[in-house]
Enzyme design. Sequence first.
Site, PDB file in Angstrom:
ATOM      1  N   ARG A   1       1.975 -11.101  10.096  1.00 36.10           N
ATOM      2  CA  ARG A   1       3.342 -10.591  10.246  1.00 36.10           C
ATOM      3  C   ARG A   1       4.346 -11.625   9.711  1.00 36.10           C
ATOM      4  O   ARG A   1       5.498 -11.302   9.453  1.00 36.10           O
ATOM      5  CB  ARG A   1       3.701 -10.332  11.715  1.00 36.10           C
ATOM      6  CG  ARG A   1       2.862  -9.325  12.486  1.00 36.10           C
ATOM      7  CD  ARG A   1       2.672  -8.042  11.776  1.00 36.10           C
ATOM      8  NE  ARG A   1       1.434  -8.060  11.009  1.00 36.10           N
ATOM      9  CZ  ARG A   1       1.164  -7.231  10.005  1.00 36.10           C
ATOM     10  NH1 ARG A   1       2.035  -6.329   9.633  1.00 36.10           N
ATOM     11  NH2 ARG A   1       0.020  -7.300   9.358  1.00 36.10           N
TER      12      ARG A   1
ATOM     13  N   GLN B   1      -7.508  -5.123   9.805  1.00 39.11           N
ATOM     14  CA  GLN B   1      -6.441  -4.746  10.729  1.00 39.11           C
ATOM     15  C   GLN B   1      -6.850  -3.563  11.608  1.00 39.11           C
ATOM     16  O   GLN B   1      -5.994  -2.857  12.141  1.00 39.11           O
ATOM     17  CB  GLN B   1      -5.162  -4.416   9.951  1.00 39.11           C
ATOM     18  CG  GLN B   1      -4.587  -5.595   9.188  1.00 39.11           C
ATOM     19  CD  GLN B   1      -3.235  -5.280   8.583  1.00 39.11           C
ATOM     20  OE1 GLN B   1      -2.233  -5.117   9.283  1.00 39.11           O
ATOM     21  NE2 GLN B   1      -3.187  -5.192   7.266  1.00 39.11           N
TER      22      GLN B   1
ATOM     23  N   ASP C   1      -3.749   7.556   4.677  1.00 39.26           N
ATOM     24  CA  ASP C   1      -3.201   6.226   4.978  1.00 39.26           C
ATOM     25  C   ASP C   1      -3.879   5.662   6.232  1.00 39.26           C
ATOM     26  O   ASP C   1      -4.348   6.428   7.090  1.00 39.26           O
ATOM     27  CB  ASP C   1      -1.688   6.353   5.208  1.00 39.26           C
ATOM     28  CG  ASP C   1      -0.994   5.006   5.275  1.00 39.26           C
ATOM     29  OD1 ASP C   1      -1.563   4.002   4.809  1.00 39.26           O
ATOM     30  OD2 ASP C   1       0.138   4.958   5.794  1.00 39.26           O
ATOM     31  N   GLU C   2      -3.935   4.329   6.336  1.00 39.07           N
ATOM     32  CA  GLU C   2      -4.496   3.651   7.515  1.00 39.07           C
ATOM     33  C   GLU C   2      -5.888   4.192   7.863  1.00 39.07           C
ATOM     34  O   GLU C   2      -6.185   4.520   9.013  1.00 39.07           O
ATOM     35  CB  GLU C   2      -3.553   3.789   8.726  1.00 39.07           C
ATOM     36  CG  GLU C   2      -2.136   3.288   8.507  1.00 39.07           C
ATOM     37  CD  GLU C   2      -2.027   1.763   8.466  1.00 39.07           C
ATOM     38  OE1 GLU C   2      -3.068   1.080   8.458  1.00 39.07           O
ATOM     39  OE2 GLU C   2      -0.901   1.257   8.429  1.00 39.07           O
TER      40      GLU C   2
ATOM     41  N   LYS D   1       0.817  -1.216   0.000  1.00 38.15           N
ATOM     42  CA  LYS D   1       0.000   0.000   0.000  1.00 38.15           C
ATOM     43  C   LYS D   1       0.852   1.269   0.000  1.00 38.15           C
ATOM     44  O   LYS D   1       0.478   2.262  -0.627  1.00 38.15           O
ATOM     45  CB  LYS D   1      -0.961   0.005   1.187  1.00 38.15           C
ATOM     46  CG  LYS D   1      -0.330   0.226   2.543  1.00 38.15           C
ATOM     47  CD  LYS D   1      -1.382   0.340   3.624  1.00 38.15           C
ATOM     48  CE  LYS D   1      -0.743   0.472   4.994  1.00 38.15           C
ATOM     49  NZ  LYS D   1       0.020   1.718   5.160  1.00 38.15           N
ATOM     50  N   THR D   2       1.986   1.245   0.691  1.00 40.12           N
ATOM     51  CA  THR D   2       2.855   2.431   0.703  1.00 40.12           C
ATOM     52  C   THR D   2       3.379   2.709  -0.699  1.00 40.12           C
ATOM     53  O   THR D   2       3.429   3.865  -1.143  1.00 40.12           O
ATOM     54  CB  THR D   2       4.020   2.240   1.692  1.00 40.12           C
ATOM     55  OG1 THR D   2       3.492   1.971   2.993  1.00 40.12           O
ATOM     56  CG2 THR D   2       4.886   3.487   1.752  1.00 40.12           C
TER      57      THR D   2
END
Length: 595
Positions: free
Chosen positions: A560, A250, A219-220, A34-35
């Site tokens: 993770r 998340q 973002d987020e 996503k970044t």
Amino acid sequence: MDLNILKHLNKKQKESVVNYSGPTIILAGAGSGKTRVLVTKVIYLIKEKNINPSSIVMLTFTNKAAAEMKERIGHQLGGIVKLGFVGTYHSFCVRILRQFWESAGLDKNFIIYDDSDQKTLIKQIISEKKLFGKKTPGYFSYYISLAKNQIITPENFLENFKFHQSALVADVYFHYQKKMDTNHGVDFDDLLIKIVQLFQKHKQVLGYFQNKFQYFLVDEFQDTNFVQYLLTKLLAEKSKNITVVGDFSQSIYSWRGADITNLKKFEKDFNGSKTFYLEENYRSTQKILDFAFNIISKNNTHPILHLFTNNKPGEDVVFYQAGNEQEEAIYVAEEIVRLISINNTIELPNFVILYRTNAQSRVLEEVLLRYGMPYVLVGGTRFYERKEIKNILAYLKLLINPNESVSLERIKKLGKTRFAKFKVVYDEIKDKLESFQTDELMEKVFESVGYLKMFDSEDPDDFSRLENIKELKSVAVSFPKLMDFLEQVALVESEYSQHEKETKDNRRLVLMTLHQAKGLEFDHVFIVGVEEGLLPHSRSLEDQFQLEEERRLFYVGITRAKKALYITNTRKRFIFGSQGYSTPSRFIADEQTDY
């Protein structure tokens, strides 16, 4: 078109980037890049669509994320490019309030209060109103922040919150805000509220920023609260060129005000928004992703992404049930030793041990020290170094040696009244110490000085401290003689100090809670204590919404893992001061037979 801009993107990523105008939702799964998408979209706007960089705003949740995006954008554009803004919501608000302080009803030199300042101010109110023993500063600040996240003032607090101490909280909130205004101060929540109120009351100021900023990237997005969403909506409602990126699987911060319903609000407020699904994962093996999907697909209050990867299928998820918590910790240590022995390219920082509560670190720490395995606690303090633990140890040391100056000084700082009560109980039992077991002595101290009353179980931070205190009782039961108990603690601390001297931070095994793991990745992940009452946590068992958040928290831990994932639980667990039979978490009840 400069194809180099998009050459590193997959098909779905490209589609989400070139859709540059209008409202856009990008549901980006864990490890889906996503970044990279956000950064590329900014590059695309500037290089391909000739958008003025000063009209672009990127809102993030951490300064670290903002710095990374700035660096990537600068690198790809061949130098420092000044966007309209790249940073956190709070820093964005500060910049505007420093410019429009008068319209916002603030003093020109307003002071920003951090969390510590807030609690100091609340302590003053507690002292002035003689509320000692009622509730902790952390308890009041938690509810004040929760109210402010929803723009609820002290005057209408009671209309919105109905619980046992709501009237008391409303009163403290009123005096807190009054003092804040007198001191020309604002807390982090005020920064957001003041901007929203500024824009709502002064349409010309809002218009200025709506014309100045034309493109917004958030973002987020799953972590935004009510007031952050409202601010975003106000800024973007004219241009409607807004891209929000997030993964609602998340979303794990509802206790901090994050509102999972903001996605539905966005779809309603920005009619005709396009949604893109980034489901290709670049981090994990397919077997890990399949397990993650089987877990998270049980939730039904948010979009579920079905992640896939071109990575190798990988190893099966490993399930292990130990007899007790010591055996569980030993299994983890032995498995790490085994993996390193068969592959000398694997190093300790490639491993992480994840757990739900801070108190679980105690057994793990002691076993790792026994194995000579250096570790680092990320975002936390070693068990025996935690303040609430050191205070108890100081009391117990003084029972043996009342003149021990370090412990004496520490205990005196807890208050004259408490110290006087301790001296009374010391005089009662000093000649018969050996007739009491360690846990009994601990209880006597707790009762005599009212130690546990210092903590409020309704305060999330204090609840964690109480869990740590209960976990210390587990150690006390294992070492009935006080001298043996204190020697055990000293030896553990000594071993850690030696390891600390001999080992650099980048050569250590990583331990952290599941909350702290968000945004990170490791080759080998161990999630321990996957049991009812721990994960999901006992406080969430009666609430379906909280249960779903616990499942999302487990999902965060699972995703993770890059190469290997271990899920462990125990048949019995001696934790929080009591022994009991354990039940495997409902999250894995159906999975162990499938993998």
